[in-house]
Design a protein around this motif. Structure first.
Motif, short mmCIF file in Angstrom:
data_model
loop_
_atom_site.label_atom_id
_atom_site.label_comp_id
_atom_site.label_asym_id
_atom_site.label_seq_id
_atom_site.Cartn_x
_atom_site.Cartn_y
_atom_site.Cartn_z
N ARG A 46 2.31 -15.13 -21.30
CA ARG A 46 2.47 -16.42 -20.59
C ARG A 46 1.32 -17.39 -20.81
O ARG A 46 1.18 -18.35 -20.06
CB ARG A 46 2.68 -16.24 -19.07
CG ARG A 46 3.49 -15.07 -18.63
CD ARG A 46 4.85 -15.03 -19.20
NE ARG A 46 5.72 -16.12 -18.79
CZ ARG A 46 6.83 -16.45 -19.42
NH1 ARG A 46 7.18 -15.81 -20.51
NH2 ARG A 46 7.58 -17.44 -18.99
N VAL A 49 2.37 -21.21 -22.26
CA VAL A 49 3.28 -22.09 -21.53
C VAL A 49 2.91 -23.57 -21.73
O VAL A 49 1.75 -23.91 -21.93
CB VAL A 49 3.29 -21.80 -20.01
CG1 VAL A 49 3.91 -20.45 -19.72
CG2 VAL A 49 1.90 -21.91 -19.42
N ILE A 60 8.09 -25.74 -16.56
CA ILE A 60 7.22 -24.98 -17.44
C ILE A 60 8.09 -24.07 -18.31
O ILE A 60 8.97 -23.37 -17.81
CB ILE A 60 6.24 -24.13 -16.59
CG1 ILE A 60 5.31 -25.03 -15.78
CG2 ILE A 60 5.46 -23.15 -17.47
CD1 ILE A 60 4.18 -25.67 -16.55
N VAL A 61 7.86 -24.12 -19.63
CA VAL A 61 8.59 -23.22 -20.53
C VAL A 61 7.58 -22.46 -21.42
O VAL A 61 6.43 -22.84 -21.53
CB VAL A 61 9.62 -23.97 -21.41
CG1 VAL A 61 10.67 -24.65 -20.56
CG2 VAL A 61 8.92 -24.98 -22.33
N THR A 62 8.10 -21.41 -22.03
CA THR A 62 7.28 -20.57 -22.90
C THR A 62 7.36 -21.12 -24.31
O THR A 62 8.40 -21.00 -24.95
CB THR A 62 7.84 -19.14 -22.89
OG1 THR A 62 8.35 -18.86 -21.59
CG2 THR A 62 6.81 -18.13 -23.28
N ARG A 80 -0.79 -28.90 -14.57
CA ARG A 80 0.14 -27.84 -14.18
C ARG A 80 0.10 -26.69 -15.20
O ARG A 80 0.11 -25.51 -14.84
CB ARG A 80 1.54 -28.44 -14.08
CG ARG A 80 2.55 -27.51 -13.48
CD ARG A 80 3.85 -28.25 -13.21
NE ARG A 80 4.91 -27.31 -12.86
CZ ARG A 80 6.20 -27.54 -13.06
NH1 ARG A 80 6.59 -28.69 -13.61
NH2 ARG A 80 7.11 -26.66 -12.72
N ASN A 83 -3.19 -24.82 -14.94
CA ASN A 83 -3.23 -23.95 -13.77
C ASN A 83 -2.65 -22.57 -14.10
O ASN A 83 -3.20 -21.55 -13.68
CB ASN A 83 -2.48 -24.60 -12.60
CG ASN A 83 -2.58 -23.78 -11.32
OD1 ASN A 83 -3.67 -23.37 -10.93
ND2 ASN A 83 -1.45 -23.49 -10.70
N VAL A 84 -1.56 -22.57 -14.86
CA VAL A 84 -0.97 -21.28 -15.26
C VAL A 84 -1.92 -20.55 -16.21
O VAL A 84 -2.23 -19.37 -16.03
CB VAL A 84 0.40 -21.45 -15.95
CG1 VAL A 84 0.96 -20.10 -16.38
CG2 VAL A 84 1.39 -22.15 -15.01
N LEU A 87 -4.93 -19.15 -14.49
CA LEU A 87 -4.58 -17.96 -13.71
C LEU A 87 -4.39 -16.75 -14.63
O LEU A 87 -4.91 -15.68 -14.36
CB LEU A 87 -3.30 -18.23 -12.90
CG LEU A 87 -2.81 -17.05 -12.06
CD1 LEU A 87 -3.78 -16.75 -10.91
CD2 LEU A 87 -1.41 -17.32 -11.49
N VAL A 88 -3.64 -16.95 -15.71
CA VAL A 88 -3.38 -15.83 -16.62
C VAL A 88 -4.69 -15.26 -17.14
O VAL A 88 -4.91 -14.05 -17.14
CB VAL A 88 -2.48 -16.29 -17.80
CG1 VAL A 88 -2.48 -15.27 -18.93
CG2 VAL A 88 -1.06 -16.53 -17.31
#
Ligand SMILES: Cc1cc2nc3c(=O)[nH]c(=O)nc-3n(C[C@H](O)[C@H](O)[C@H](O)COP(=O)(O)O)c2cc1C
Ligand code: SF4
Ligand code: SF4
Ligand code: FES
Lengths: 237, 637
Positions: A46, A49, A60-62, A80, A83-84, A87-88
């Motif tokens: 992920r 993204v 959100i897409v991969t 946004r 942020n992902v 976190l990952v």
């Protein structure tokens, strides 16, 4: 050709191209951990993204799995998305505190470790990117390793953690592993991997050890090329 | 068995079914669904059977599914010629001889029925069928009619139309209540396109969680290229506390079969699968029997109803992982692979089971289909509210008087479910919130009691319809502890494929544990919110995509409880052990010493008839003392 926008740039690519490739072909970098070119994609890490806008909807897409579409607007670095990614990376740093690959990637992207996440001690360097399992299945064709358990206990292993009868000791899994989690020890005569010790074969020409016997036998069986012809290392061929 | 291939065959089978549903002699029916069996229905059934034999009575004894009234099970129905059907609740072996006495004498003087049914509403046929002929006998006047009791008054039964009424193992009883009429009509006189159109018109949305328009999904599966297509019924039902799908599969398996036959015909599928978890042995047994009966009657197999449509069904069993209810994981599991989801950018209606176009629907969705085809999409669309049509089955559990399954029209106010149908909160406690949508749904606070229960309103409130679980909470529930409970479940059910869900949900769980244990830190709530956003956005499937919901919704509506835990190290509901203390009010304590005797950690002391004290250092916060005090002298703070 399909026309769309990535980070404000007008781009066109052939139908079926993934957003990741379209971006990279145009000099836009998207970090990845599990999209290795040798194997099929799973969308596990992920990290890749991006945000995709189609009409009014933004989601959100991969990017490594999302085929380009006419008129979509992609943003690869907005808050946004970051942020992902943050976190990952923080989660992976906590999972694999010893992995310098993850630490370096995080620092490249300006992500600091999250002190609120206690470091794991039992996961070593595996980020569960799946590349090893896929290369063993899809490229080598023996499926000697797979996953056990689910959730946080998920781990790569041979079935029931026993010595695998089908492993040929090729080491493809260790080569593909992005973090160096898989331990492989090769001395002159032997190679140790997944708990088994494989005998290495010497080259009929130069006499140097170059591949596990089991691997050569497997290739011979699969391709029909006599074992004798395979007993020459790449240098002497 | 005789094949059913014409309308006339169907009528004949239905007539037989009617005879067994409305027999000329006494018939006793025991609710034998899992819920009934759990409260002793099997023992009651056996006692009834023995008593009937002993007295050599010509009574018929059968089993049926669940009426949904779990709080009064075991339920026993008595049907006598020309009299209303009478339902007796909380039956026990001891009451069996009395019940038989009553039937023999024609009285109800020893045990009173809970309700009576004068006529049966056969919704699939738009017909009513009388039990009662003539005037209501004098002695039954005091017994309320079923739809006059509060539990049923606001219910409308479509998906559960036959549950608790027919014998699920008897295909003829299903047919007698309009079963297979819709399939007959569809296969012999409707075009696949017109069925899809009518299902679109009905407004039916998937009952499995996503709420996707069923007809539109069918349409994309019709459009998908491929000669071989599949239909699947999702009977995985992994939400803890939810059992609506089990109830339908156990109590009315043919309704699922018929829905799937119609769907397969509309889509052009030749084969179907019903995916059920192994923990549902009765559902598996009843579905297996239903499939085998349908096959021997020619309702599955080749040239169904004399048409050139062929279709057959198989059962696939799941090992009970929550994630296997997710459509792509379910299909992987059916293929014999690990039950892990995959990214859905390639839709399953085009590339599903074995890479073939596949249409998957939930049990309840399928069970609605025959009635829609029988009564028309327009009829269905007029039930409920504009964007959420029809009814929804909910399992009402937790701190509520009437625990059970209820089927209500969409758009019903939440308070009607809690107070009218559910009968309010036990023990005179205050209603605090209700968790809808299963573990990854959200909490709706008491102040939003007027909320319309439909897909969109629940979503806007930060929760969701999900598959229909409703867990009611009273004032003694700690919302942080509750969020922790659900997150812990979800962390353990994550398949582990993708990083945000596998790693992120367990880290949220760690933080929630900390907060409940008094180790919460300033900024934890903001941290949870930002993690939630990353997990929702970043997860591969909807398990991770919705996992943070319980945390987000409790923060949204009960932020002050989080703050109390973190800042004041105080649990307002008195639940989190590390943050509470039990105290004895000297003024109220009579010194009876009961609490001291009960305390497992022997930390209460005091002289007889004088106020007692709790040694806080030794107290393990079990709360047994408080329960044991007759004078309400012990409080939790
Ligand atoms: C983690 C997870 C669990 C799910 N479990 C179920 C389930 O037990 N039953 C079900 O019908 N749908 C479940 N779903 C939803 C299915 O993926 C799918 O949307 C649904 O079965 C489609 O049927 P419907 O359109 O009739 O609702 C689940 C989804 C997720 C993400
Ligand atoms: S061992 Fe390496 S290659 Fe295999 S899943 Fe773990 S990180 Fe990926
Ligand atoms: S979101 Fe959770 S359940 Fe879904 S693929 Fe990722 S790890 Fe598995
Ligand atoms: S690189 Fe795309 S998900 Fe890992």
């Amino acid at each position: 050709m399909v026309n769309f926008i990535i980070d404000g740039k007008k781009i066109s690519a052939e139908k079926g191209t993934m957003v990741l490739e379209a971006a990279r072909a145009n000099g836009i970098d998207i970090p990845t951990l599990c999209a290795h070119e040798a194997v099929s994609r799973s969308g596990a890490c992920r990290l890749c993204v991006v945000e995709m806008k189609k009409g009014k909807r933004a989601k959100i897409v991969t990017s490594c799995l999302y085929p380009v579409e006419e008129g979509i607007i992609i943003e690869t670095k907005n808050e946004r998305v970051m942020n992902v990614r943050r976190l990952v990376l923080q989660l992976l740093m906590a999972r694999c505190p010893e992995s310098d690959v993850i630490r370096d990637l995080a620092s490249q992207l300006g992500v600091d470790a999250q002190p609120r996440f206690a470091a794991d001690e039992d996961k070593s360097k595996c980020i569960l990117c799946r590349s090893c399992v896929r290369v063993c299945e899809e490229v080598v064709g023996v499926s000697a390793i797979g996953f056990s358990c689910r959730g946080a206990d998920k781990a790569v292993s041979t079935p029931f953690n026993e010595d695998s009868a089908v492993c040929i000791g090729c080491g493809a899994c260790a080569f593909i592993c992005p973090t160096g989690h898989i331990e492989m020890e090769t001395t002159e005569e032997t190679r140790k991997i997944w708990g088994r010790t494989f005998k290495m074969k010497t080259c009929d020409v130069c006499g140097r050890y170059f591949a596990p016997e089991d691997q050569l036998k497997y290739i011979s069986k699969k391709t029909g090329v006599p074992l004798k012809e395979l007993a020459v290392c790449t240098n002497c061929r | 068995m005789k094949k059913i291939s014409t309308l006339d065959d169907l009528k004949k089978a239905g007539d037989k079914g009617l005879k067994s549903l409305f027999p000329g002699s006494v018939k006793i029916v025991v609710g034998m669904a899992t819920s009934g069996i759990a409260s002793g229905a099997r023992e009651v059934y056996e006692a009834l059977s023995a008593e009937i034999k002993k007295r050599k009575l010509p009574y018929i004894l059968t089993g049926t599914g669940s009426m949904g009234m779990d709080f009064i099970e075991p339920l026993v129905d008595v049907i006598e010629k020309d009299k209303p059907r009478l339902s007796y609740g909380k039956m026990t072996i001891d009451k069996v001889p009395q019940l038989i006495d009553q039937i023999v004498k024609g009285t109800i003087d020893k045990i009173k029925p809970i309700y009576r049914v004068d006529e049966e509403d056969i919704i699939a046929k738009k017909e009513k069928k009388q039990y009662l002929k003539g005037a209501l006998p004098e002695y039954l006047r005091e017994i309320p009619a079923m739809y006059d009791i509060p539990f049923y008054k606001k219910q409308v039964k479509i998906a559960t139309r036959n549950c608790g009424i027919i014998d699920p193992e008897n295909i003829e009883e299903y047919i007698a209540r309009g079963g297979y009429l819709a399939a007959q009509k569809a296969l012999t006189s409707l075009s696949p396109e017109s069925i899809v159109e009518d299902v679109i018109k009905s407004g039916l949305r998937g009952r499995g969680g996503g709420g996707f328009l069923t007809g539109v999904k069918w349409q994309s599966c019709v459009a998908a290229k491929g000669d071989i297509k599949y239909v699947i019924c999702n009977g995985d039902e992994g939400d803890p506390g939810a059992y609506m799908d089990r109830s339908v599969m156990e109590g009315d398996p043919h309704s699922v079969l018929e829905g799937m036959i119609i769907g397969a015909y509309a889509i052009g599928a030749q084969e179907g699968y019903i995916y059920v978890r192994n923990e549902y042995p009765l559902a598996v047994a009843n579905l297996t029997k239903a499939i085998s009966d349908a096959r021997s009657r020619g309702l599955l197999g080749k040239n169904i109803f004399g048409s050139n449509f062929n279709f057959d069904l198989k059962i696939g069993k799941g090992a009970g992982a929550f994630v296997c209810g997710e459509s792509t994981a379910l299909m992987a599991s059916l293929e014999g692979k690990a039950g892990e989801p995959r990214a859905k950018y390639v839709h399953t209606v085009e590339h599903g089971l074995w890479d073939r176009p596949t249409n998957l629907n939930n049990v309840e969705t399928w069970a609605n289909v025959p009635v829609i085809v029988a009564r028309s999409g327009k009829w269905f669309s007029e039930i409920g509210v504009p964007h959420s049509t029809g009814t929804k089955v909910f399992s009402l559990v937790g701190k509520i008087n009437n625990i059970g399954l209820v089927e209500v029209p969409m758009g019903i106010p939440l308070k009607d479910i809690i107070y009218d149908i559910g009968g309010g909160i036990p023990g005179g406690k205050k209603f605090k919130a209700v968790q809808t949508g299963g573990p990854s749904g959200g909490c709706i606070p008491a102040k939003m009691m007027d909320l319309s229960v439909d897909f969109d309103a629940l979503w806007e409130a930060g929760s969701m319809m999900g598959s229909g679980g409703m867990i009611v909470m009273d004032e003694k529930t700690c919302m942080v502890d509750l969020a922790r409970y659900f997150i812990e479940f979800l962390a353990s059910e994550s398949c582990g494929k993708c990083t945000p869900c596998r790693e992120g949900v367990r880290r949220m769980n760690d933080i929630l544990h900390d907060i409940c244990a008094g180790h919460g830190q300033e900024g934890d709530v903001e941290m949870l919110e930002s993690m939630a956003q990353g997990i929702v956005d970043g997860s591969l499937c909807a398990l991770g995509g919705s996992a943070p919901n319980p945390v987000l919704s409790t923060i949204k509506y009960f932020r002050e409880e989080y703050d109390a835990h973190i800042k004041q190290k105080h649990c307002p509901a008195g639940v989190c052990r590390a943050l509470i203390r039990y105290e004895i009010a000297a003024k109220k304590c009579t010194g009876c010493g009961v609490c001291a005797k009960k305390c497992p950690s022997e930390c209460i002391s005091g002289e007889k008839k004088k106020a007692h004290k709790i040694d806080q250092k030794k107290c393990i916060k079990c709360g047994i003392c408080m329960e044991s005090c007759k004078f309400d002298a012990i409080t939790v703070k």
